[in-house]
Design an enzyme around this catalytic site. Structure first.
Site, PDB file in Angstrom:
ATOM      1  N   LYS A 228     -41.081  10.011   2.230  1.00 15.10           N
ATOM      2  CA  LYS A 228     -42.065  10.887   1.595  1.00 15.10           C
ATOM      3  C   LYS A 228     -42.165  10.514   0.112  1.00 15.10           C
ATOM      4  CE  LYS A 228     -41.953  13.960   5.502  1.00 15.10           C
ATOM      5  NZ  LYS A 228     -41.384  15.077   6.218  1.00 15.10           N
TER       6      LYS A 228
ATOM      7  N   SER B 105     -29.151  29.152  11.435  1.00 16.70           N
ATOM      8  CA  SER B 105     -30.296  28.287  11.172  1.00 16.70           C
ATOM      9  C   SER B 105     -31.491  29.123  10.702  1.00 16.70           C
ATOM     10  CB  SER B 105     -30.633  27.545  12.483  1.00 16.70           C
ATOM     11  OG  SER B 105     -31.744  26.701  12.330  1.00 16.70           O
TER      12      SER B 105
HETATM   13  C1  LIG Z   1     -40.776  15.057   7.606  1.00 15.91           C
HETATM   14  C2  LIG Z   1     -39.551  15.916   7.743  1.00 15.91           C
HETATM   15  C3  LIG Z   1     -38.361  15.402   8.252  1.00 15.91           C
HETATM   16  C4  LIG Z   1     -38.296  14.052   8.893  1.00 15.91           C
HETATM   17  O1  LIG Z   1     -38.313  13.024   7.954  1.00 15.91           O
HETATM   18  P1  LIG Z   1     -38.897  11.596   8.393  1.00 15.91           P
HETATM   19  O2  LIG Z   1     -38.260  10.664   7.442  1.00 15.91           O
HETATM   20  O3  LIG Z   1     -40.374  11.707   8.269  1.00 15.91           O
HETATM   21  O4  LIG Z   1     -38.472  11.365   9.796  1.00 15.91           O
HETATM   22  C5  LIG Z   1     -37.216  16.169   8.195  1.00 15.91           C
HETATM   23  N1  LIG Z   1     -37.240  17.415   7.674  1.00 15.91           N
HETATM   24  C6  LIG Z   1     -38.383  17.965   7.218  1.00 15.91           C
HETATM   25  C7  LIG Z   1     -38.346  19.339   6.662  1.00 15.91           C
HETATM   26  C8  LIG Z   1     -39.574  17.240   7.258  1.00 15.91           C
HETATM   27  O5  LIG Z   1     -40.713  17.799   6.849  1.00 15.91           O
END
Ligand SMILES: *Cc1c(COP(=O)(O)O)cnc(C)c1O
Length: 409
Positions: free
Chosen positions: A247, A136
């Site tokens: 996002k 990881s």
């Molecule tokens: C925001 C984030 C997530 C989680 O995604 P969500 O849809 O907001 O729960 C997973 N991995 C990374 C790298 C993130 O920044």
């Protein structure tokens, strides 16, 4: 027994470490992003949001909004159950087809968030391979760390993006043991990018499976928004690609994409998929509309890249300490928790600019920062306003300006 006192103490600890979180109450306005209303105690005020993860403004895209509204009117709002108990809607199945196609994989599986997809996806994959060792990256997101932890598998942490260290660790694992490399493409705090192809080379050489989080890249990189792996021409070499719909796609939800068998096994074994209510059809339909739009349209990606470059150049010219990088994330280093919070407060209260402070433990102490995310909707006038506001804030707080640089690249 005074149970209450434990929580009072916990809150005091947070406050003592300047880690107590206060949230600004923001009301987004469809069609006006990145403008929003800040609901202050003294009354509402218009502000500009400069730290949204709605990276392309798709949360207000007319096709996306329409898909959500029309589906809600047609089907109602909730899923009605888990995927097993009547929650497998046409909208969610269509979304999975769209996502499998986006990443060039056999299949995809949708979860209620990207967080859940990592947590339950990684732990399930590792548990299905007895004796698995997980490798990881040191800067992996908390959702991946939780997935690794819950798998109960042995874990080895490789230094961030360090291929030599990863190879050294791979060499030390017995060849017959299953190995899973979990990493991200765009790391969200520094905005740096992993060498996906070179990690796949190592995975192939040492017989490891790869799991890539493209949360900060989907929608934004690659000809169809498939992420950095698509841009770099290595999508087919990554075993499992994980992404978010919350996002750049502007909605909510998460997913994994991979081979028929891997995805089907996660579907059958992952508690975070099985025991929770499915994504509501209006949400799934809106996400599909967003993914579909960004496969065809490059206008948002091009405008984002242009406004990001202009923002970096304007800030560097003004001597604002921008961390150099090649992605859409523009970190401005403050280097101190209290002053980072003070800078954020001043930007909001004096300049009507919202950029939340990013402090420890999200980033290492001494690298506290403002994380700026220009979108296609941040026009040149807003960039000039941001630059002036940051310069004023830096001088008011006695923060150091750098010698002007031609560009932050
Ligand atoms: C925001 C984030 C997530 C989680 O995604 P969500 O849809 O907001 O729960 C997973 N991995 C990374 C790298 C993130 O920044």
């Amino acid at each position: 027994m005074d149970y209450q006192q434990h929580f009072v103490n916990a809150l005091e600890r947070l406050k003592g470490e300047a880690r107590y979180r206060s949230f600004a109450r923001i009301e987004r306005k469809a069609g006006a992003f990145p403008t929003a209303t800040w609901h202050r105690p003294e009354g509402p005020r218009d502000i500009v949001v400069w730290c949204s993860n709605d990276y392309l403004g798709m949360g207000q895209h007319p096709d996306v909004v329409r898909a959500m509204v029309e589906t809600a009117q047609a089907t109602g709002v909730g899923a009605g159950g888990t995927r097993n108990i009547s929650g497998t809607s046409r909208a969610v199945v269509e979304l999975e087809t769209e996502l499998a196609d986006l990443h060039g994989k056999d299949a995809a599986l949708v979860f209620t968030s990207g967080y859940v997809s990592n947590q339950t996806g990684i732990s399930t994959i590792a548990r299905l391979m007895p004796g698995c060792v997980i490798l990881s990256d040191a800067l992996n997101h908390n959702s991946m760390i939780e997935g690794v932890r819950q798998s109960g598998a042995e874990k080895l942490i490789f230094r961030h993006n360090d291929l030599a260290h990863l190879e050294e660790l791979l060499q030390g694992i017995a060849p017959e043991r299953p190995k899973l490399i979990v990493f991200e493409s765009v790391y969200s705090m520094d905005g740096d990018v992993s060498p996906i192809g070179a990690i796949c080379d190592l995975a192939e050489r040492y017989g490891a499976m790869t799991y890539l989080d493209e949360v900060h890249a989907v929608g934004m990189y690659g000809a169809r928004g498939g992420g950095i792996a698509e841009r770099d021409g290595v999508m087919g070499r990554v075993d499992v690609i994980e992404g978010t719909l919350g996002k750049a796609f502007g909605v909510l939800g998460g997913y994994v994409a991979g081979s028929t068998e891997v995805v089907d096994a996660i579907r059958g074994y992952a508690p975070g998929f099985i025991f929770t209510t499915a994504l509501p059809p209006p949400v799934a339909a809106a996400a599909s509309a967003s993914v579909r739009h960004l496969k065809r349209s490059t206008a948002e990606r091009e405008a984002q890249a242009r406004q990001v470059a202009r923002t970096k150049a304007a800030l560097a010219d003004a001597g604002i300490p921008v961390l150099p990088g090649t992605t859409h994330i523009v970190p401005v280093i403050v280097g101190d928790a209290a002053r980072c919070k003070a800078a954020s407060d001043r930007l909001l209260e004096k300049h009507g600019i919202y950029i939340q402070p990013i402090n420890y433990p999200t980033v290492p102490r001494g690298t506290e920062r403002l994380r700026i995310t220009p979108t296609p909707c941040h026009d040149d006038r807003l960039i000039a306003q941001l630059t002036r506001a940051l310069v004023e804030t830096w001088s008011a707080l006695g923060l150091r300006l750098e010698a002007a640089r031609a560009a932050a690249e």
